[in-house]
Design a protein around this motif. Structure first.
Motif, PDB file in Angstrom:
ATOM      1  N   ILE A  48       0.853  -1.193   0.000  1.00  0.00           N
ATOM      2  CA  ILE A  48       0.000   0.000   0.000  1.00  0.00           C
ATOM      3  C   ILE A  48       0.894   1.251   0.000  1.00  0.00           C
ATOM      4  N   LEU A  49       2.077   1.136   0.608  1.00  0.00           N
ATOM      5  CA  LEU A  49       3.013   2.269   0.584  1.00  0.00           C
ATOM      6  C   LEU A  49       3.535   2.495  -0.834  1.00  0.00           C
ATOM      7  N   ILE A  50       3.889   1.398  -1.525  1.00  0.00           N
ATOM      8  CA  ILE A  50       4.378   1.513  -2.913  1.00  0.00           C
ATOM      9  C   ILE A  50       3.286   2.159  -3.762  1.00  0.00           C
ATOM     10  N   SER A  51       2.073   1.625  -3.625  1.00  0.00           N
ATOM     11  CA  SER A  51       0.964   2.144  -4.418  1.00  0.00           C
ATOM     12  C   SER A  51       0.710   3.614  -4.082  1.00  0.00           C
ATOM     13  N   GLY A  52       0.698   3.942  -2.800  1.00  0.00           N
ATOM     14  CA  GLY A  52       0.412   5.307  -2.362  1.00  0.00           C
ATOM     15  C   GLY A  52       1.479   6.286  -2.799  1.00  0.00           C
ATOM     16  N   ILE A  53       2.756   5.918  -2.552  1.00  0.00           N
ATOM     17  CA  ILE A  53       3.849   6.844  -2.890  1.00  0.00           C
ATOM     18  C   ILE A  53       3.919   7.053  -4.397  1.00  0.00           C
ATOM     19  N   SER A  54       3.858   5.968  -5.166  1.00  0.00           N
ATOM     20  CA  SER A  54       3.966   6.107  -6.628  1.00  0.00           C
ATOM     21  C   SER A  54       2.797   6.919  -7.175  1.00  0.00           C
ATOM     22  N   THR A  55       1.600   6.656  -6.672  1.00  0.00           N
ATOM     23  CA  THR A  55       0.428   7.396  -7.150  1.00  0.00           C
ATOM     24  C   THR A  55       0.589   8.893  -6.854  1.00  0.00           C
ATOM     25  N   TYR A  56       1.051   9.177  -5.636  1.00  0.00           N
ATOM     26  CA  TYR A  56       1.154  10.586  -5.262  1.00  0.00           C
ATOM     27  C   TYR A  56       2.250  11.293  -6.070  1.00  0.00           C
ATOM     28  N   LEU A  57       3.387  10.606  -6.280  1.00  0.00           N
ATOM     29  CA  LEU A  57       4.480  11.227  -7.051  1.00  0.00           C
ATOM     30  C   LEU A  57       4.047  11.485  -8.491  1.00  0.00           C
ATOM     31  N   ILE A  58       3.349  10.509  -9.066  1.00  0.00           N
ATOM     32  CA  ILE A  58       2.884  10.680 -10.453  1.00  0.00           C
ATOM     33  C   ILE A  58       1.842  11.803 -10.518  1.00  0.00           C
ATOM     34  N   SER A  59       1.035  11.921  -9.468  1.00  0.00           N
ATOM     35  CA  SER A  59       0.048  13.015  -9.433  1.00  0.00           C
ATOM     36  C   SER A  59       0.743  14.371  -9.427  1.00  0.00           C
ATOM     37  N   LEU A  60       1.830  14.476  -8.643  1.00  0.00           N
ATOM     38  CA  LEU A  60       2.598  15.738  -8.610  1.00  0.00           C
ATOM     39  C   LEU A  60       3.191  16.025  -9.989  1.00  0.00           C
ATOM     40  N   TRP A  61       3.647  14.966 -10.624  1.00  0.00           N
ATOM     41  CA  TRP A  61       4.282  15.040 -11.947  1.00  0.00           C
ATOM     42  C   TRP A  61       3.247  15.516 -12.981  1.00  0.00           C
ATOM     43  N   ILE A  62       2.042  14.979 -12.856  1.00  0.00           N
ATOM     44  CA  ILE A  62       0.959  15.378 -13.773  1.00  0.00           C
ATOM     45  C   ILE A  62       0.618  16.851 -13.554  1.00  0.00           C
ATOM     46  N   GLU A  63       0.557  17.248 -12.306  1.00  0.00           N
ATOM     47  CA  GLU A  63       0.171  18.626 -11.976  1.00  0.00           C
ATOM     48  C   GLU A  63       1.163  19.650 -12.540  1.00  0.00           C
ATOM     49  N   LYS A  64       2.443  19.246 -12.622  1.00  0.00           N
ATOM     50  CA  LYS A  64       3.498  20.152 -13.094  1.00  0.00           C
ATOM     51  C   LYS A  64       3.318  20.516 -14.561  1.00  0.00           C
ATOM     52  N   GLU A  65       2.780  19.588 -15.301  1.00  0.00           N
ATOM     53  CA  GLU A  65       2.692  19.710 -16.765  1.00  0.00           C
ATOM     54  C   GLU A  65       1.312  20.213 -17.182  1.00  0.00           C
ATOM     55  N   SER A  66       1.286  21.096 -18.148  1.00  0.00           N
ATOM     56  CA  SER A  66      -0.022  21.573 -18.602  1.00  0.00           C
ATOM     57  C   SER A  66      -0.464  20.836 -19.867  1.00  0.00           C
ATOM     58  N   SER A  67       0.532  20.235 -20.567  1.00  0.00           N
ATOM     59  CA  SER A  67       0.190  19.526 -21.809  1.00  0.00           C
ATOM     60  C   SER A  67      -0.597  18.246 -21.510  1.00  0.00           C
ATOM     61  N   SER A  68      -1.771  18.156 -22.061  1.00  0.00           N
ATOM     62  CA  SER A  68      -2.654  17.023 -21.792  1.00  0.00           C
ATOM     63  C   SER A  68      -2.092  15.727 -22.375  1.00  0.00           C
ATOM     64  N   LYS A  69      -1.378  15.859 -23.557  1.00  0.00           N
ATOM     65  CA  LYS A  69      -0.834  14.656 -24.209  1.00  0.00           C
ATOM     66  C   LYS A  69       0.224  13.984 -23.349  1.00  0.00           C
ATOM     67  N   LYS A  70       1.140  14.858 -22.823  1.00  0.00           N
ATOM     68  CA  LYS A  70       2.215  14.306 -21.980  1.00  0.00           C
ATOM     69  C   LYS A  70       1.631  13.709 -20.712  1.00  0.00           C
ATOM     70  N   ASN A  71       0.624  14.396 -20.185  1.00  0.00           N
ATOM     71  CA  ASN A  71       0.002  13.906 -18.951  1.00  0.00           C
ATOM     72  C   ASN A  71      -0.706  12.570 -19.144  1.00  0.00           C
ATOM     73  N   GLN A  72      -1.219  12.379 -20.359  1.00  0.00           N
ATOM     74  CA  GLN A  72      -1.902  11.117 -20.633  1.00  0.00           C
ATOM     75  C   GLN A  72      -0.953   9.937 -20.429  1.00  0.00           C
ATOM     76  N   LYS A  73       0.286  10.146 -20.908  1.00  0.00           N
ATOM     77  CA  LYS A  73       1.292   9.076 -20.755  1.00  0.00           C
ATOM     78  C   LYS A  73       1.572   8.820 -19.285  1.00  0.00           C
ATOM     79  N   LYS A  74       1.683   9.934 -18.516  1.00  0.00           N
ATOM     80  CA  LYS A  74       1.971   9.783 -17.076  1.00  0.00           C
ATOM     81  C   LYS A  74       0.807   9.064 -16.384  1.00  0.00           C
TER      82      LYS A  74
END
Lengths: 442, 351
Positions: A48-74
Motif C-alpha cells: 500500500i506504501l508503494i501504491s500510495g507513494i507512486s500514485t502521489y508522485l505521479i500526481s505531482l508530476w501530472i500537476e506540473k505539466e499543462s500539456s494534456s498529451k504528456k500527462n496522458q502518458k503519465k
C-alpha cells in the motif's frame, strides 16, 4: 482482526477516544496513525506504501505539466503501476511468474481503485494534490480496508479533514447503525449461512438449490450491508460521512435499477472511470452494448479471477444489454419479485465455490434438507422474524420513513432491542463456527 | 439525562436477569458446577483443606471426619481440576482462611493438554467469584475459542441456551440448594468392580513440566503460610496409576519432606470392598467407600498430627449437627430413589 472480534471493538474505542481528545485540527492525523497501525498489525504495509507513494508522485508530476498529451502518458504509467500490483498480488500472477505466492495485501481491491480515481481526477483537474499524508489516509482509512466502500478523494476530502466536535446524537446514531449491522450479520446472515453451507457442502440437488439461492440473496445482502453498517456507523460516530454502498437494492424492478442500488461505490467507479471514458451512452447502440459488457466483465473479474465471477459478470452484462435493448422499465410491484429471483439465480456463481460444484447439482443423489438437524425450530422462528424485521426496515428506507412511531424513546428502544437480540440469538461464541464476511475475500 | 439513566438501569436489569436465566444452575442433571459456589457460603474456619479433582470430592466425607474425629474440613475439588486450578483455588482460599493442613490429590499430575477442556473450565469457573485470582486462572488455562469476556459475562457463552431452557432453570432462578457436604459429592449407589485394568505402556511417563511447576507453587504457598502439605492418591482402580508416576511423587515428597499417602495400596487396611464401595465400577468411591477412607485418614491424622478436636466448640458442633442432618437426609433420599427406580436420578446420577 475481524470486524466482529472483541479486539476490533476495543481498537475502535481507543480510536474514538483519541479522536475526540486531540485538538480538532489534528483529528485526521489520529486517523492516519491508527490506520497505519491497523495495517501494520493486519497485513504487509509495503504494497500500500508503494501504491500510495507512486500514485502521489505521479500526481505531482501530472500537476506540473499543462500539456494534456504528456500527462496522458503519465496517467497511463500511474494506472499501469497500480494495476500491475493488483494483478500480481491479488490474482497471484507472481506465483505463475516466480513460483512464490504472497499473502494478498489487505484491502488491495479497494485502495487500488481509490488510487486510480485519484490519478484520473488529478489528470482531469477535478482535484489538486494536498499533501501525501492526506492522500494516504484517503486510501488507507482503516474501517474501509476490509469491505470498502471505495473511497474517492474528491468525495471524502471535505468530511475526512474537517474539524469535528463531539455530538452525542451522532454517537447514538452511529452506535445504532453498528448494532443493526451486527444484528444482520450474526442473527440473519450467519444463520442462513448454516442452511446454505449445508446445501453446498452436502451437494443437495432438486429444488433445494433454488430455495438455497433465494436465501443466499438475503444472506449476501445482510452480510455485506452489515459490514457497511459497521463502517459507516463508526464513521458517523466520528462525524465522517462516507458514501453509502446500498440503497434498498432488492426493491429494484429491473437489473439496471438493481445495479444503481447495489455496491454503489463500485458501480459508480466503473461508470465514471471505465464506462463514460469509453463513450458511455453517447455512442452507437452497438458500442454502448460493448461498453456495458466490458464493464460487467471487469466487475466480475474484480471479485476474483475465476470462471464463476467471469460468467457472473458476463451474464449480468448480457441481461442489462437485453433490458436496454427492449427498453424494459416495468411499473408493477410484481417486477420487484421477478427481479429478486433473477438476481438470486445469478448469485449461484457466488454461492458455489466453482463451476464443478454447480454442475454437480445435476448429478446429486440427495434431494431433501434435514431442516431441524441444521437448526432448532425455535432458531428458525427467530430467523424468520428477523428476516421480516429486515424487510420491514428496508421498506421503511425505501419509503424514506424513519421509526418515528416509536416516539421520543426510539433510539433507546432500538438500542436495547438490538443489543439483546444480538446477545441472545446471534451466532457467536465458543460453540459456533465463525462465518467470515463474504466480501472480505474480494 | 433522566431518560438515559432509566434506560441504562433497564439495560442492566435485563442483562443480569437474562444472564441469570441462561447460565446453567447445576442443581439436578449436572451438579459438579455447584462446587465452587458452595464454598463462599461456608464459615471459613476449616482445619483441613482438600484440593484436587473428582478423587477428592468423591473420596472424603468432611461430615464423617468431624463427627468421628472432630476435625473441620472442606473439599475444594472439581472435575478434572488441573494443577494450575488447584494452585489458584488454594490462593483464593488463603484469602479467606488459613487451614492447618492441605491434602492434595496427586492424581491431577497425570493431566496433560488433552485434559484442558472448556467444559471442565466452565464447571469450575462459572460460579467462581470475580477476583484477580480468577482472572489469572482464566488466563492460565484458556483453550482456543475461550474468551476472557465470556467468563466475566457468561451470557456470551450460554446465550444459545435460551432455546434449551428446562424446568431446572426456572426452579432455581432465585435460590439454589446445597449439593455437596463441605465439598463432598455424595452418591449411595454401587456398581461392582469386575475388571482391574492394567495400564497400557506409555511413550512418556514423566509428568508435564507445567504440572510440576504448579505443584512446587502449591508447596511454596503452603510453606509460606505454615500449612502442612500432605499428598494423597485415592484408591481408584482406573485410570491406571503407573509405577513410574508413583516413583515421581515419592521422590518429590522425599526431597521436600512431605507426607505421601497412597491409599490404593491400603485397601485392606481401610476395609474397602470394590464390590460395594464404588458407584462406577472402580473410578469413584460411593458414600460407604468414602466414609471408610475418611475414617482411615482421620486415624492417621489423629496419630500423626495435633489437630484440635472441635466437637467441644458449641457453635461449630451446632453447625455440624445441622450439616449432619442434611447429610443423612440426602443419604436417605438417595437410598429411597435407588429403591424406587433402581438408580440415582438426581445429584448427577442421571446419565
Amino acid at each position: 482482526m475481524s470486524f466482529l472480534s472483541y479486539s476490533f471493538f476495543l481498537f475502535l474505542f481507543i480510536v474514538f477516544v483519541s479522536y475526540y481528545i486531540v485538538p480538532i485540527k489534528k483529528q485526521w492525523i489520529v486517523l492516519l496513525i491508527f490506520s497505519i497501525l491497523f495495517y501494520v498489525f493486519e497485513s504487509n504495509i509495503l504494497y500500500i506504501l508503494i501504491s500510495g507513494i507512486s500514485t502521489y508522485l505521479i500526481s505531482l508530476w501530472i500537476e506540473k505539466e499543462s500539456s494534456s498529451k504528456k500527462n496522458q502518458k503519465k496517467l497511463i504509467i500511474g494506472i499501469s503501476l497500480n494495476m500491475i500490483l493488483l494483478l500480481t498480488l491479488k490474482y497471484n500472477l507472481l506465483k505463475e511468474m516466480i513460483g512464490r505466492s504472497i499473502l494478498i495485501p489487505l484491502g488491495i481491491s479497494y485502495y487500488t481503485l481509490s488510487s486510480i480515481s485519484y490519478l484520473v481526477d488529478i489528470y482531469q483537474k477535478k482535484i489538486k494534490t494536498n499533501g501525501f499524508f492526506r492522500f494516504f489516509l484517503s486510501i488507507s482509512f482503516f474501517p474501509t480496508l476490509i469491505l470498502g466502500p471505495i473511497n474517492r478523494y474528491q468525495k471524502i476530502e471535505k468530511t475526512l479533514f474537517q474539524n469535528h466536535s463531539f455530538h452525542l446524537q451522532n454517537v447514538i446514531d452511529g452506535s445504532l447503525r453498528i448494532l443493526y449491522g451486527i444484528f444482520k450479520k450474526l442473527v440473519i446472515a450467519d444463520s442462513i449461512y448454516l442452511i446454505v453451507n449445508f446445501i453446498v457442502t452436502e451437494k443437495i440437488g432438486g429444488i433445494i438449490p433454488i430455495f438455497g439461492l433465494l436465501l443466499y440473496g438475503i444472506q449476501i445482502y445482510a452480510d455485506f450491508s452489515s459490514g457497511m453498517d459497521i463502517v459507516l456507523g463508526f464513521s458517523k460516530m466520528l462525524q465522517i460521512d462516507l458514501e453509502e454502498n446500498f440503497n434498498t437494492p432488492y426493491f429494484s424492478k429491473s437489473l439496471s435499477e438493481f445495479w444503481n442500488r447495489w455496491h454503489m461505490t463500485l458501480t459508480n467507479w466503473f461508470k465514471d472511470y471505465v464506462y463514460i471514458p469509453l463513450g458511455g451512452n453517447r455512442t452507437t447502440t452497438w458500442k454502448r452494448n460493448q461498453n456495458i459488457f466490458l464493464v460487467f466483465l471487469l466487475s466480475g473479474l474484480w471479485h476474483g479471477f475465476t470462471w464463476n465471477f467471469l460468467l457472473w459478470g458476463m451474464l449480468n452484462g448480457i441481461f442489462l444489454i437485453l433490458e436496454k435493448t427492449c427498453s424494459y422499465h416495468p411499473k408493477s410491484n410484481l417486477a420487484i419479485l421477478k427481479n429478486y429471483i433473477v438476481v438470486c439465480l445469478l448469485w449461484i456463481f457466488f454461492m458455489y465455490p466453482d463451476l464443478e460444484s454447480i454442475i454437480s447439482i445435476f448429478h446429486a443423489s440427495k434431494f431433501t434438507l434435514p431442516f431441524f438437524e441444521i437448526m432448532s425450530p425455535a432458531a428458525y422462528l427467530v430467523l424468520i422474524i428477523s428476516i421480516f424485521f429486515f424487510i420491514f426496515v428496508e421498506y421503511q428506507k425505501y419509503q424514506k420513513k424513519t421509526f418515528s412511531f416509536l416516539g421520543r424513546n426510539r433510539d433507546y428502544i432500538l438500542l436495547l432491542l438490538f443489543i439483546f437480540t444480538i446477545i441472545l440469538f446471534g451466532n457467536y461464541g465458543f460453540s459456533f463456527n465463525k462465518a467470515e464476511f463474504i466480501y472480505s475475500r474480494f | 439525562m433522566k431518560r438515559l439513566g432509566f434506560y441504562l438501569l433497564l439495560f442492566l436489569l435485563l442483562f443480569l436477569g437474562i444472564q441469570r436465566l441462561v447460565v446453567p444452575k447445576y442443581q439436578e442433571e449436572l451438579v459438579e458446577g455447584s462446587m465452587t459456589r458452595e464454598y463462599y457460603k461456608e464459615d471459613k474456619n476449616h482445619q483441613i483443606l482438600f484440593l484436587g479433582d473428582c478423587e477428592v470430592y468423591s473420596s472424603y466425607s468432611p461430615i464423617t471426619l468431624f463427627n468421628e474425629f472432630g476435625y473441620t474440613s472442606y473439599i475444594r475439588g472439581n472435575s478434572q481440576q488441573t494443577l494450575a486450578a488447584s494452585y489458584y483455588i488454594l490462593k483464593e482460599t488463603l484469602h479467606y482462611e488459613i487451614p492447618k493442613i492441605v491434602i492434595f490429590s496427586v492424581n491431577d499430575l497425570r493431566y496433560g493438554k488433552e485434559y484442558e477442556k472448556e467444559s471442565y473450565h466452565r464447571l469450575l469457573l462459572d460460579n467462581m467469584k470475580n477476583s484477580f485470582i480468577k482472572y489469572d486462572l482464566i488466563e492460565s488455562f484458556k483453550v482456543e475459542g475461550e474468551t476472557f469476556l465470556s467468563y466475566l459475562f457468561p451470557i456470551f457463552r450460554y446465550h444459545s441456551r435460551i432455546f434449551q431452557l428446562t424446568k431446572e432453570d426456572f426452579k432455581y432462578y432465585f435460590k439454589t440448594k446445597p449439593i455437596t457436604h463441605n465439598g463432598y459429592l455424595m452418591r449411595v449407589d454401587s456398581v461392582p468392580v469386575t475388571t482391574i485394568y492394567q495400564g497400557k505402556p506409555l511413550s512418556n511417563y514423566t509428568f508435564e513440566e507445567k504440572n510440576m511447576e504448579y505443584l512446587e507453587k502449591i508447596r511454596k504457598l503452603c510453606e509460606e503460610n505454615n500449612i502442612e502439605l500432605i499428598l494423597v492418591k485415592s484408591p481408584s482402580t482406573y485410570p491406571y496409576w503407573y509405577e513410574e508416576y508413583e516413583k515421581q511423587v515419592e521422590e518429590y515428597a522425599f526431597h521436600n519432606h512431605l507426607t505421601y499417602l497412597n491409599f490404593y495400596d491400603k485397601k485392606e487396611e481401610i476395609g474397602l470392598d470394590y464390590q460395594e464401595d464404588t458407584y462406577d465400577a472402580g473410578l469413584h468411591l460411593n458414600v460407604s467407600g468414602a466414609e471408610k477412607l475418611t475414617r482411615y485418614l482421620g486415624l492417621y491424622l489423629k496419630e500423626n498430627d495435633s489437630l484440635e478436636d472441635m466437637r467441644n466448640n458449641e457453635t461449630i458442633a451446632l453447625k455440624y449437627k445441622e450439616k449432619t442432618a442434611y447429610y443423612e437426609e440426602m443419604k436417605q433420599e438417595q437410598y429411597e430413589e435407588l429403591k424406587k427406580y433402581g438408580k440415582i436420578t438426581m445429584y448427577g446420577g442421571k446419565e
